[in-house]
Design an enzyme around this catalytic site. Structure first.
Site, PDB file in Angstrom:
ATOM      1  N   ALA A   9       0.833  -1.215   0.000  1.00 46.88           N
ATOM      2  CA  ALA A   9       0.000   0.000   0.000  1.00 46.88           C
ATOM      3  C   ALA A   9       0.862   1.258   0.000  1.00 46.88           C
ATOM      4  CB  ALA A   9      -0.936  -0.004   1.207  1.00 46.88           C
ATOM      5  N   PHE A  11       4.354   3.403  -1.922  1.00 44.75           N
ATOM      6  CA  PHE A  11       4.666   3.958  -3.248  1.00 44.75           C
ATOM      7  C   PHE A  11       5.134   2.873  -4.226  1.00 44.75           C
ATOM      8  CE2 PHE A  11       8.360   6.209  -5.507  1.00 44.75           C
ATOM      9  CZ  PHE A  11       7.597   6.567  -6.603  1.00 44.75           C
ATOM     10  N   ASP A  33       0.157  -5.225   4.473  1.00 45.07           N
ATOM     11  CA  ASP A  33       0.683  -3.887   4.768  1.00 45.07           C
ATOM     12  C   ASP A  33       0.155  -3.450   6.129  1.00 45.07           C
ATOM     13  OD1 ASP A  33       1.791  -1.342   2.752  1.00 45.07           O
ATOM     14  OD2 ASP A  33       0.944  -0.859   4.716  1.00 45.07           O
ATOM     15  N   THR A  85      10.873   4.347   5.442  1.00 45.10           N
ATOM     16  CA  THR A  85      11.684   4.753   4.287  1.00 45.10           C
ATOM     17  C   THR A  85      12.178   6.196   4.296  1.00 45.10           C
ATOM     18  OG1 THR A  85       9.726   5.416   3.031  1.00 45.10           O
ATOM     19  CG2 THR A  85      10.462   3.124   2.787  1.00 45.10           C
ATOM     20  N   THR A 125      18.021  -0.353  -1.199  1.00 47.19           N
ATOM     21  CA  THR A 125      18.263   0.995  -1.720  1.00 47.19           C
ATOM     22  C   THR A 125      19.739   1.254  -1.998  1.00 47.19           C
ATOM     23  OG1 THR A 125      18.246   3.314  -1.017  1.00 47.19           O
ATOM     24  CG2 THR A 125      18.210   1.706   0.726  1.00 47.19           C
ATOM     25  N   ASP A 126      19.998   2.203  -2.916  1.00 40.57           N
ATOM     26  CA  ASP A 126      21.384   2.619  -3.178  1.00 40.57           C
ATOM     27  C   ASP A 126      22.014   3.271  -1.953  1.00 40.57           C
ATOM     28  OD1 ASP A 126      19.867   4.959  -3.243  1.00 40.57           O
ATOM     29  OD2 ASP A 126      20.691   5.706  -5.138  1.00 40.57           O
ATOM     30  N   GLU A 127      21.185   3.724  -1.013  1.00 39.62           N
ATOM     31  CA  GLU A 127      21.730   4.475   0.116  1.00 39.62           C
ATOM     32  C   GLU A 127      22.587   3.617   1.043  1.00 39.62           C
ATOM     33  OE1 GLU A 127      19.268   7.406   1.898  1.00 39.62           O
ATOM     34  OE2 GLU A 127      18.012   7.567   0.120  1.00 39.62           O
ATOM     35  N   TYR A 149      18.358   5.381   8.764  1.00 40.38           N
ATOM     36  CA  TYR A 149      17.568   4.687   7.730  1.00 40.38           C
ATOM     37  C   TYR A 149      18.456   3.768   6.909  1.00 40.38           C
ATOM     38  CZ  TYR A 149      15.648   4.028   3.019  1.00 40.38           C
ATOM     39  OH  TYR A 149      15.273   3.491   1.811  1.00 40.38           O
ATOM     40  N   LYS A 153      18.622  -0.397   6.576  1.00 42.45           N
ATOM     41  CA  LYS A 153      18.462  -1.134   5.303  1.00 42.45           C
ATOM     42  C   LYS A 153      19.681  -2.034   5.060  1.00 42.45           C
ATOM     43  CE  LYS A 153      15.677  -0.964   2.667  1.00 42.45           C
ATOM     44  NZ  LYS A 153      14.431  -1.773   2.559  1.00 42.45           N
ATOM     45  N   ASN A 178      16.984   6.616  -6.434  1.00 41.72           N
ATOM     46  CA  ASN A 178      15.909   7.543  -6.051  1.00 41.72           C
ATOM     47  C   ASN A 178      14.761   7.406  -7.047  1.00 41.72           C
ATOM     48  OD1 ASN A 178      17.227   8.819  -3.896  1.00 41.72           O
ATOM     49  ND2 ASN A 178      16.371  10.787  -4.537  1.00 41.72           N
ATOM     50  N   TYR A 206      17.861  22.477   0.494  1.00 38.83           N
ATOM     51  CA  TYR A 206      18.974  22.394   1.442  1.00 38.83           C
ATOM     52  C   TYR A 206      20.211  23.038   0.834  1.00 38.83           C
ATOM     53  CZ  TYR A 206      16.221  18.647   3.679  1.00 38.83           C
ATOM     54  OH  TYR A 206      15.252  17.904   4.291  1.00 38.83           O
ATOM     55  N   HIS A 277      24.045  14.182   5.264  1.00 45.61           N
ATOM     56  CA  HIS A 277      23.470  14.387   3.935  1.00 45.61           C
ATOM     57  C   HIS A 277      24.438  13.918   2.855  1.00 45.61           C
ATOM     58  CE1 HIS A 277      20.222  16.843   1.764  1.00 45.61           C
ATOM     59  NE2 HIS A 277      20.502  15.704   1.156  1.00 45.61           N
TER      60      HIS A 277
HETATM   61  N1  NAD Z   1      11.222   5.623  -2.704  1.00 42.10           N
HETATM   62  C1  NAD Z   1      12.471   5.538  -3.133  1.00 42.10           C
HETATM   63  O1  NAD Z   1      13.006   6.492  -3.733  1.00 42.10           O
HETATM   64  C2  NAD Z   1      13.249   4.262  -2.927  1.00 42.10           C
HETATM   65  C3  NAD Z   1      14.460   4.122  -3.593  1.00 42.10           C
HETATM   66  C4  NAD Z   1      15.184   2.926  -3.432  1.00 42.10           C
HETATM   67  C5  NAD Z   1      14.692   1.924  -2.623  1.00 42.10           C
HETATM   68  N2  NAD Z   1      13.519   2.087  -1.956  1.00 42.10           N
HETATM   69  C6  NAD Z   1      13.061   0.985  -1.110  1.00 42.10           C
HETATM   70  O2  NAD Z   1      11.827   0.521  -1.626  1.00 42.10           O
HETATM   71  C7  NAD Z   1      11.013   0.022  -0.559  1.00 42.10           C
HETATM   72  C8  NAD Z   1       9.641   0.667  -0.631  1.00 42.10           C
HETATM   73  O3  NAD Z   1       9.810   2.075  -0.537  1.00 42.10           O
HETATM   74  P1  NAD Z   1       8.592   3.083  -0.785  1.00 42.10           P
HETATM   75  O4  NAD Z   1       9.166   4.335  -1.293  1.00 42.10           O
HETATM   76  O5  NAD Z   1       7.504   2.407  -1.517  1.00 42.10           O
HETATM   77  O6  NAD Z   1       8.131   3.304   0.719  1.00 42.10           O
HETATM   78  P2  NAD Z   1       6.767   3.857   1.336  1.00 42.10           P
HETATM   79  O7  NAD Z   1       7.149   4.516   2.602  1.00 42.10           O
HETATM   80  O8  NAD Z   1       5.985   4.633   0.310  1.00 42.10           O
HETATM   81  O9  NAD Z   1       5.921   2.530   1.631  1.00 42.10           O
HETATM   82  C9  NAD Z   1       6.261   1.637   2.636  1.00 42.10           C
HETATM   83  C10 NAD Z   1       5.045   0.758   2.900  1.00 42.10           C
HETATM   84  O10 NAD Z   1       5.411  -0.213   3.891  1.00 42.10           O
HETATM   85  C11 NAD Z   1       4.380  -0.282   4.866  1.00 42.10           C
HETATM   86  N3  NAD Z   1       5.010  -0.708   6.127  1.00 42.10           N
HETATM   87  C12 NAD Z   1       5.867   0.007   6.907  1.00 42.10           C
HETATM   88  N4  NAD Z   1       6.240  -0.725   7.967  1.00 42.10           N
HETATM   89  C13 NAD Z   1       5.625  -1.926   7.846  1.00 42.10           C
HETATM   90  C14 NAD Z   1       5.619  -3.118   8.622  1.00 42.10           C
HETATM   91  N5  NAD Z   1       6.342  -3.209   9.742  1.00 42.10           N
HETATM   92  N6  NAD Z   1       4.895  -4.160   8.181  1.00 42.10           N
HETATM   93  C15 NAD Z   1       4.133  -4.076   7.055  1.00 42.10           C
HETATM   94  N7  NAD Z   1       4.082  -2.980   6.301  1.00 42.10           N
HETATM   95  C16 NAD Z   1       4.823  -1.924   6.677  1.00 42.10           C
HETATM   96  C17 NAD Z   1       3.784   1.108   4.923  1.00 42.10           C
HETATM   97  O11 NAD Z   1       2.467   1.110   5.451  1.00 42.10           O
HETATM   98  C18 NAD Z   1       3.840   1.514   3.450  1.00 42.10           C
HETATM   99  O12 NAD Z   1       2.662   1.120   2.779  1.00 42.10           O
HETATM  100  C19 NAD Z   1      11.781   0.316   0.734  1.00 42.10           C
HETATM  101  O13 NAD Z   1      12.456  -0.815   1.136  1.00 42.10           O
HETATM  102  C20 NAD Z   1      12.789   1.389   0.329  1.00 42.10           C
HETATM  103  O14 NAD Z   1      13.952   1.298   1.109  1.00 42.10           O
HETATM  104  C21 NAD Z   1      12.779   3.240  -2.095  1.00 42.10           C
END
Ligand code: NAD
Length: 342
Positions: A9, A11, A33, A85, A125-127, A149, A153, A178, A206, A277
């Site tokens: 649920a 992104f 979720d 995240t 993530t790349d981070e 964070y 990860k 990203n 920033y 940062h």
């Molecule tokens: N958004 C980015 O730019 C990006 C880039 C690289 C990697 N990622 C990775 O992709 C993954 C998803 O990122 P996103 O941007 O969709 O994040 P987000 O914050 O939009 O979504 C995270 C989802 O996880 C759910 N959640 C959080 N804790 C939970 C738990 N304990 N149990 C069950 N559900 C839980 C939240 O309700 C939410 O729906 C992450 O692992 C993040 O590290 C994100």
């Protein structure tokens, strides 16, 4: 294939569910979720009428809940997108990050091992690599996370490695850059700035906005995860990158131009992340490309469409930004810099 997307649920998870249902008519997609502040049912509203889609509320640290869904929905593969995240939030309080991103991953690995689920894709993530002034990180680069964070990860990634080496748990790790696109919680750079600019509110940059990020459209990130699921080798890590580096101040100019706003809506503020940062992220993604994956969305087109999406989907983000929790975070983190422009 019957697939469970944890964090579906959010992104990336919700966009991944859309891609799986569209591209693989034989797939059944379940979501587990917790619906934290970042997860919203409105994000998956369009999927709920699809008979190949199911939603369950629960936390990944709750092994019994995960087991129940895996059993009831006859799951053959699990993709973990559930995570805390937001880097900036982790600088204020890191406890939730460790609970979900470390203990949650541990619980998933245990359940997958015990129930002999054929495949786990862990989305990272790349981070985890930290920052680099030159060159690009490969999957072999050392992990040097700089925020709570990214450290949480990295810990999750290392647990995946350890479970593969110790127990041959069939786990693949993806590390994405990203990501931008529709349905991103409006606290990340592009979604936050687009929604504020639509409201004629100032956006906080920033310092001089010199940070470099490597951007990838969420559809391409999702197709990279899908490629890792179907073609990736257990125990391996795959970077998911579009080789698309941009300086943050350039992104801000694109946002202003697309929304017809002027520089007076930009406010330079001291960097609240300080030493944490990272200046530049960059990854090599030849390993995933060698499996036949390639990004498809040109950056200018994808970013323009994403900005338009926020302008045209105010019914999605306005209820979120109106929540006291959202307002409290913005005030706490950006209040000192934005002052009366908050
Ligand atoms: N958004 C980015 O730019 C990006 C880039 C690289 C990697 N990622 C990775 O992709 C993954 C998803 O990122 P996103 O941007 O969709 O994040 P987000 O914050 O939009 O979504 C995270 C989802 O996880 C759910 N959640 C959080 N804790 C939970 C738990 N304990 N149990 C069950 N559900 C839980 C939240 O309700 C939410 O729906 C992450 O692992 C993040 O590290 C994100």
């Amino acid at each position: 294939m019957n697939i469970l997307v944890t964090g579906g649920a959010g992104f990336i998870g919700s966009n991944l569910c859309r891609l799986l249902l569209e591209e693989h008519p034989e797939d059944q997609v379940s979501v587990l979720d917790a619906l934290t502040y970042a997860g919203n049912l409105s994000t998956i509203e369009d999927l709920e009428t699809n008979e190949r889609f199911r939603f369950h509320q629960g936390r990944i640290e709750d092994g019994a809940a995960v087991r129940r869904v895996l059993k009831d929905d006859h799951i053959e593969a699990l993709i973990n997108c559930a995570a805390e995240t937001h880097n900036d939030r982790s600088l204020l309080e890191a406890g939730d990050f460790l609970a979900t991103n470390v203990m949650g991953v541990y619980e998933l690995l245990e359940v997958v091992r015990e129930m002999k689920i054929p495949k786990l894709v862990h989305v990272s993530t790349d981070e985890v690599y930290g920052s680099t002034a030159t060159g690009a990180f490969t999957e072999e680069s050392p992990l040097k996370p700089n925020t709570p964070y990214s450290a949480s990860k990295a810990a999750g990634d290392l647990l995946c490695r350890a479970y593969f080496v110790s127990y041959e748990t069939p786990v693949v790790v993806t590390r994405g850059g990203n990501t931008y696109g529709p349905y991103q919680y409006p606290e990340k750079l592009i979604s936050f700035f687009a929604t504020r600019l639509v409201e004629d509110k100032k956006v906080p940059v920033y310092g001089e906005g010199e940070q470099v990020r490597e951007w990838i459209h969420v559809r391409d990130h999702a197709s990279g995860i899908d490629a890792a699921l179907r073609k990736g080798e257990s125990g391996q890590i795959y970077n998911v990158s579009d080789k698309n580096e941009r300086v943050n101040k350039e992104i801000v100019q694109i946002l202003l131009a697309r929304l017809g706003k002027g520089d007076e809506l930009v406010k330079k503020i001291p960097d609240p992340r300080k030493g944490a940062h990272d200046m530049r992220y960059s990854m090599a993604s030849e390993k995933l490309r060698s499996l036949g994956w390639a990004p498809q969305v040109p950056f200018e087109e994808g970013l323009g469409d994403a900005i338009d999406w926020y302008a045209h989907h105010q019914n999605w983000w306005r209820p979120i930004v109106a929540k006291p929790e959202f307002q409290a975070f913005i005030k706490r983190f950006y209040g000192p810099g934005l002052g009366e422009d908050l």
